[in-house]
Every structure is written in C-alpha cells, then in structure tokens.
Design a protein around this motif. Structure first.
Motif, PDB file in Angstrom:
ATOM      1  N   GLU A  67      35.262  12.290  -3.962  1.00  0.00           N
ATOM      2  CA  GLU A  67      35.984  11.217  -3.268  1.00  0.00           C
ATOM      3  C   GLU A  67      36.490  10.164  -4.242  1.00  0.00           C
ATOM      4  O   GLU A  67      37.579   9.599  -4.059  1.00  0.00           O
ATOM      5  CB  GLU A  67      35.080  10.577  -2.208  1.00  0.00           C
ATOM      6  CG  GLU A  67      34.853  11.439  -0.982  1.00  0.00           C
ATOM      7  CD  GLU A  67      36.154  11.737  -0.252  1.00  0.00           C
ATOM      8  OE1 GLU A  67      37.019  10.834  -0.149  1.00  0.00           O
ATOM      9  OE2 GLU A  67      36.325  12.879   0.222  1.00  0.00           O
ATOM     10  N   ARG A  68      35.737   9.902  -5.319  1.00  0.00           N
ATOM     11  CA  ARG A  68      36.197   8.899  -6.284  1.00  0.00           C
ATOM     12  C   ARG A  68      37.421   9.411  -7.046  1.00  0.00           C
ATOM     13  O   ARG A  68      38.348   8.638  -7.327  1.00  0.00           O
ATOM     14  CB  ARG A  68      35.080   8.548  -7.259  1.00  0.00           C
ATOM     15  CG  ARG A  68      35.281   7.191  -7.922  1.00  0.00           C
ATOM     16  CD  ARG A  68      34.976   6.087  -6.915  1.00  0.00           C
ATOM     17  NE  ARG A  68      35.480   4.793  -7.347  1.00  0.00           N
ATOM     18  CZ  ARG A  68      35.045   3.630  -6.849  1.00  0.00           C
ATOM     19  NH1 ARG A  68      34.128   3.614  -5.901  1.00  0.00           N
ATOM     20  NH2 ARG A  68      35.546   2.480  -7.264  1.00  0.00           N
ATOM     21  N   LEU A 125      29.232   7.195 -11.875  1.00  0.00           N
ATOM     22  CA  LEU A 125      29.501   5.868 -12.424  1.00  0.00           C
ATOM     23  C   LEU A 125      30.650   5.901 -13.425  1.00  0.00           C
ATOM     24  O   LEU A 125      31.431   4.950 -13.522  1.00  0.00           O
ATOM     25  CB  LEU A 125      28.237   5.306 -13.079  1.00  0.00           C
ATOM     26  CG  LEU A 125      27.081   4.969 -12.120  1.00  0.00           C
ATOM     27  CD1 LEU A 125      25.887   4.431 -12.900  1.00  0.00           C
ATOM     28  CD2 LEU A 125      27.517   3.962 -11.064  1.00  0.00           C
ATOM     29  N   SER A 126      30.769   7.002 -14.161  1.00  0.00           N
ATOM     30  CA  SER A 126      31.878   7.128 -15.113  1.00  0.00           C
ATOM     31  C   SER A 126      33.215   7.130 -14.378  1.00  0.00           C
ATOM     32  O   SER A 126      34.183   6.472 -14.804  1.00  0.00           O
ATOM     33  CB  SER A 126      31.715   8.406 -15.936  1.00  0.00           C
ATOM     34  OG  SER A 126      30.546   8.356 -16.730  1.00  0.00           O
ATOM     35  N   LEU A 168      46.939   5.750  -7.837  1.00  0.00           N
ATOM     36  CA  LEU A 168      48.091   5.913  -8.722  1.00  0.00           C
ATOM     37  C   LEU A 168      49.357   6.228  -7.925  1.00  0.00           C
ATOM     38  O   LEU A 168      50.456   5.809  -8.301  1.00  0.00           O
ATOM     39  CB  LEU A 168      47.811   7.024  -9.740  1.00  0.00           C
ATOM     40  CG  LEU A 168      46.679   6.735 -10.741  1.00  0.00           C
ATOM     41  CD1 LEU A 168      46.398   7.963 -11.600  1.00  0.00           C
ATOM     42  CD2 LEU A 168      47.017   5.543 -11.623  1.00  0.00           C
ATOM     43  N   GLU A 169      49.211   6.944  -6.838  1.00  0.00           N
ATOM     44  CA  GLU A 169      50.365   7.217  -5.979  1.00  0.00           C
ATOM     45  C   GLU A 169      50.822   5.943  -5.270  1.00  0.00           C
ATOM     46  O   GLU A 169      52.028   5.689  -5.152  1.00  0.00           O
ATOM     47  CB  GLU A 169      50.012   8.301  -4.961  1.00  0.00           C
ATOM     48  CG  GLU A 169      49.807   9.679  -5.572  1.00  0.00           C
ATOM     49  CD  GLU A 169      49.377  10.718  -4.551  1.00  0.00           C
ATOM     50  OE1 GLU A 169      49.390  11.911  -4.874  1.00  0.00           O
ATOM     51  OE2 GLU A 169      49.020  10.324  -3.411  1.00  0.00           O
ATOM     52  N   ASP A 228      38.052   4.194 -12.448  1.00  0.00           N
ATOM     53  CA  ASP A 228      38.866   3.717 -11.327  1.00  0.00           C
ATOM     54  C   ASP A 228      39.112   2.218 -11.445  1.00  0.00           C
ATOM     55  O   ASP A 228      40.254   1.727 -11.298  1.00  0.00           O
ATOM     56  CB  ASP A 228      38.149   4.045 -10.014  1.00  0.00           C
ATOM     57  CG  ASP A 228      39.004   3.736  -8.793  1.00  0.00           C
ATOM     58  OD1 ASP A 228      40.231   3.552  -8.944  1.00  0.00           O
ATOM     59  OD2 ASP A 228      38.449   3.684  -7.679  1.00  0.00           O
ATOM     60  N   LEU A 229      38.059   1.451 -11.743  1.00  0.00           N
ATOM     61  CA  LEU A 229      38.202  -0.006 -11.876  1.00  0.00           C
ATOM     62  C   LEU A 229      39.063  -0.364 -13.089  1.00  0.00           C
ATOM     63  O   LEU A 229      39.873  -1.302 -13.039  1.00  0.00           O
ATOM     64  CB  LEU A 229      36.825  -0.656 -11.999  1.00  0.00           C
ATOM     65  CG  LEU A 229      35.902  -0.491 -10.784  1.00  0.00           C
ATOM     66  CD1 LEU A 229      34.532  -1.087 -11.064  1.00  0.00           C
ATOM     67  CD2 LEU A 229      36.523  -1.141  -9.553  1.00  0.00           C
ATOM     68  N   GLU A 230      38.914   0.399 -14.167  1.00  0.00           N
ATOM     69  CA  GLU A 230      39.712   0.135 -15.366  1.00  0.00           C
ATOM     70  C   GLU A 230      41.187   0.409 -15.104  1.00  0.00           C
ATOM     71  O   GLU A 230      42.070  -0.345 -15.553  1.00  0.00           O
ATOM     72  CB  GLU A 230      39.201   1.007 -16.513  1.00  0.00           C
ATOM     73  CG  GLU A 230      39.942   0.786 -17.833  1.00  0.00           C
ATOM     74  CD  GLU A 230      39.412   1.674 -18.940  1.00  0.00           C
ATOM     75  OE1 GLU A 230      40.042   1.713 -20.015  1.00  0.00           O
ATOM     76  OE2 GLU A 230      38.378   2.352 -18.726  1.00  0.00           O
TER      77      GLU A 230
END
Length: 229
Positions: free
Chosen positions: A140-141, A204-205, A149-150, A210-212
């Motif tokens: 899901e992440r 977590l990676s 991105l879309e 995703d946050l970055e």
C-alpha cells in the motif's frame, strides 16, 4: 477253474482298476482352483493396493540407487557425498537469492483494484503496519508513492503500470531519489510476486521515501525550464 484261481483273478482286476488315473479335464480343473483361491479366506493378509504401489516404488528407487552408486566413484558412499553437496548447494542458493522471483508481466500491474487517492493508500498502509501486516503495508505504501507522483503530474496515470516502470519513469524527474524508487519497486515485487516476507524496517524505508518525495521538487527538463523562464 478252481476257486483259488478265481480269487486271484478278481484281486488282479481290482488292483488294475485302482491303477487307472482319474483323467480330469484341464480347463474345469483350473476354473475350480481359481474359484477356490478367490475366496476371501485366502486374501485376508494380502497387502493393500497402496502398499503394493509403495513397494513397487521403493523397489524402483532402490534399483535406481544401486545403478547410480555403481556408476559413482566410491560406490554408495561417493553417491551419498554427491547428494549432500547438491542439497547444500540448493540450500545455499535458496538462502542467498530467496524464492524464485517471477518476472513482472503485463498483468502485474501496481494497482489491483479501483482508483484510490494517495491519502487513502497511506491510510491503508498505516493500518496494516499497526497490525503487523508488513507485506500489505509495503504494498500500500508503494501504491501511495506512485499515486502521489501521478497526482503531482510527475507521472501520467496509466493502467497496468508496474512498480519497476513507475520507478524508472519517476527517476527521470527525481534523479536524487532514483535509487530509492528502484529499491522500493524491488521490495514491492519481492513481497508481491517473489514470495518474500517484509518486515518493519522495509516498511519504514518506503514510508521515509514517501515523505522525502513529498518534500522534493522535481528536476525540470530543458524544455520545461525554457518555458518557465
């Protein structure tokens, strides 16, 4: 004719009749024997069909082993050593490479359900993570990353896109995150198609990536920069 002579001839006749064998036809005798042997009392201790099949199988394996040991230097001991080496090699490859990974094809699309927003995918990912379902959380992440991105128009929405394709396309406008995107795509493929199990660190990676990505500005192409100026 004397009485003694008559008695002797009678005895000889009886003896001759006793020496005549009983001539029983062959076919009726065989049928009678088959009927007798077909009675259940003669088959109470017979092995079952499964047992007979297993016996034949193990006889075949034993014959194969004998043939192989005869052709192997060192006989049975040499064959045993060869088998151990092969098993050890397979175990080492399995441990090193993991389960065989199926190459993504046209049907291995990233999204397997109806369209959802990046926020919805992130919510689903966090719910799976809270329950310790790391495989689903990773999936899901990754979907949240691609959908985001879309939504930012860094990727064109395209049905059937795979995780590898999304990572390659997004890396063109986000080169600093290209390695992270490819690593996330591999993690997604490993748990989705390769039979591997994700863990908390893997999730977590992807969450950090995703946050970055949310904080990173895309690198515009030459044409886009010229239009902006």
């Amino acid at each position: 004719m004397s009485a003694t002579g008559g008695v002797m001839r009678a005895r000889l006749g009886i003896r001759a009749s006793d020496d005549v064998p009983v001539d029983t036809p062959r076919i009726p005798a065989r049928e009678a024997a088959e009927r007798e042997l077909s009675k259940p009392m003669y088959h109470e201790n017979d092995p079952s069909l499964l047992q007979r099949t297993l016996d034949r199988f193990w006889d075949w394996v034993g014959g194969l082993f004998d043939s192989a040991s005869g052709a192997t230097p060192g006989g049975p001991l040499g064959l045993f050593v060869v088998v151990l080496l092969v098993v050890g090699l397979i175990a080492a490859l399995w441990w090193r490479l993991g389960a065989p990974r199926r190459a993504p094809g046209p049907a291995d699309s990233l999204f397997d359900d109806g369209p959802r927003s990046a926020s919805e995918h992130r919510t689903a990912a966090e719910a799976h993570a809270a329950a310790g379902r790391w495989n689903q959380a990773v999936q899901e992440r990754m979907r949240a990353i691609v959908r985001s991105l879309e939504e930012r128009t860094l990727l064109d929405p395209r049905p059937g896109r795979t995780a590898d394709e999304a990572a390659a396309e997004a890396g063109c406008s986000l080169p600093a995150q290209s390695d992270g995107l490819h690593a996330a795509a591999r993690e997604f493929d490993d748990v989705t198609y390769g039979g591997r199990t994700a863990d908390r660190q893997a999730y977590l990676s992807l969450r950090d990536l995703d946050l970055e990505l949310e904080r990173t500005k895309p690198q515009l192409s030459g044409a886009a920069r010229g239009a902006a100026e």
